[in-house]
Design a protein around this motif. Structure first.
Motif, short mmCIF file in Angstrom:
data_model
loop_
_atom_site.label_atom_id
_atom_site.label_comp_id
_atom_site.label_asym_id
_atom_site.label_seq_id
_atom_site.Cartn_x
_atom_site.Cartn_y
_atom_site.Cartn_z
N ARG A 45 -2.45 1.68 -6.48
CA ARG A 45 -3.64 2.54 -6.62
C ARG A 45 -3.54 3.39 -7.88
N ASP A 57 0.83 -1.20 0.00
CA ASP A 57 0.00 0.00 0.00
C ASP A 57 0.87 1.26 0.00
N TRP A 75 -11.22 -2.29 -5.24
CA TRP A 75 -11.40 -1.03 -5.95
C TRP A 75 -12.41 -1.16 -7.08
N ASP A 90 -2.60 -9.86 -1.27
CA ASP A 90 -3.06 -8.51 -0.97
C ASP A 90 -3.30 -7.67 -2.23
N ARG A 125 -6.85 -6.03 -3.30
CA ARG A 125 -7.01 -4.58 -3.47
C ARG A 125 -7.67 -4.27 -4.82
#
Length: 241
Positions: A43, A37, A79, A71, A75
């Motif tokens: 992201r 992260d 999203w 993970d 994620r």
């Protein structure tokens, strides 16, 4: 002692040892989420390179190779579900321990039934004649590979993908090594994150090395901080910047 001008080859990370402490391995899988992260930039990759090509009505298929503790695909599933976009994810890893850990993790709301973990390698899917994927991703996979293994992986990806392939890995540098060492030493003493992370940096490719090995149609892009993206767009697809 080998400096940062060359990759460190032949070394094994502690978590890859089949006889490693299972409790420390589980903590490592758990801590991957925090580390990725903060440092891996998924992201921004999702927002720029994946989300614009997803649909609320037409399902897209994504393959995550070398998923570890799961993970990153979790994620991505989270999203996409939050954005009300349809994304079905298959996450694979050669290590049965990783798949056992990932398979029992709770999934984010809306992702149930859209994320599946499986012990396999990319070559297994090619030999099985798998249906093509719209996206292929990996995180921290490339630095585990020799030049020959990298070429085999990229060939598999070109067979399996009809859209975009994004391999996200560390870019080797002395500064990355120093900052990671300082930042992780007090936080992750009961896992392999600190020691294996430092070794991963030493084993990783520089941007010029990765570009030199990339076959035609592949390109390397930098991502802050200290990341390399190795990207492929299938023929007929509009290349992203």
């Amino acid at each position: 002692m080998l400096g940062f001008g060359q990759r460190l080859l032949g070394a094994q990370e502690k978590m890859d040892d089949l006889a490693c402490d299972p409790r420390q391995l589980e903590r490592t899988y758990h801590h991957f989420g925090l580390v990725n992260d903060v440092l891996s930039g998924w992201r921004s990759v999702y927002l720029r390179r994946i989300r614009p090509h997803l649909s609320a009505t037409r399902p897209s298929r994504l393959l995550d190779i070398g998923c570890g503790g799961g993970d990153v695909p979790i994620r991505l599933a989270q999203w996409a579900a939050r954005d009300r976009l349809r994304l079905d994810i298959t996450a694979i890893d050669a290590d049965a321990r990783a798949i056992r850990y990932a398979s029992v993790r709770p999934l984010p709301s809306g992702a149930e039934g859209h994320l599946h973990f499986r012990q396999a390698m990319s070559g297994d899917l090619v030999r099985e004649g798998s249906q093509p994927f719209d996206f292929i991703t990996s995180n921290h996979l490339l630095h585990h590979l020799s030049a020959a293994e990298l070429q085999a992986l990229l060939d598999d990806c070109q067979h399996l993908c009809v859209g975009t392939v994004i391999h996200n890995d560390i870019g080797r540098s002395a500064l990355a090594y120093a900052l990671f060492g300082l930042g992780t030493w007090p936080l992750f003493r009961e896992s392999f994150i600190h020691d294996d992370g430092l070794l991963s940096i030493r084993r990783s490719f520089s941007k010029p090395e990765l570009a030199a090995l990339a076959p035609p149609g592949w390109r390397v892009r930098s991502l802050i901080p200290f990341r390399n993206l190795l990207i492929y767009r299938a023929p007929g697809k509009r290349p992203d910047a």
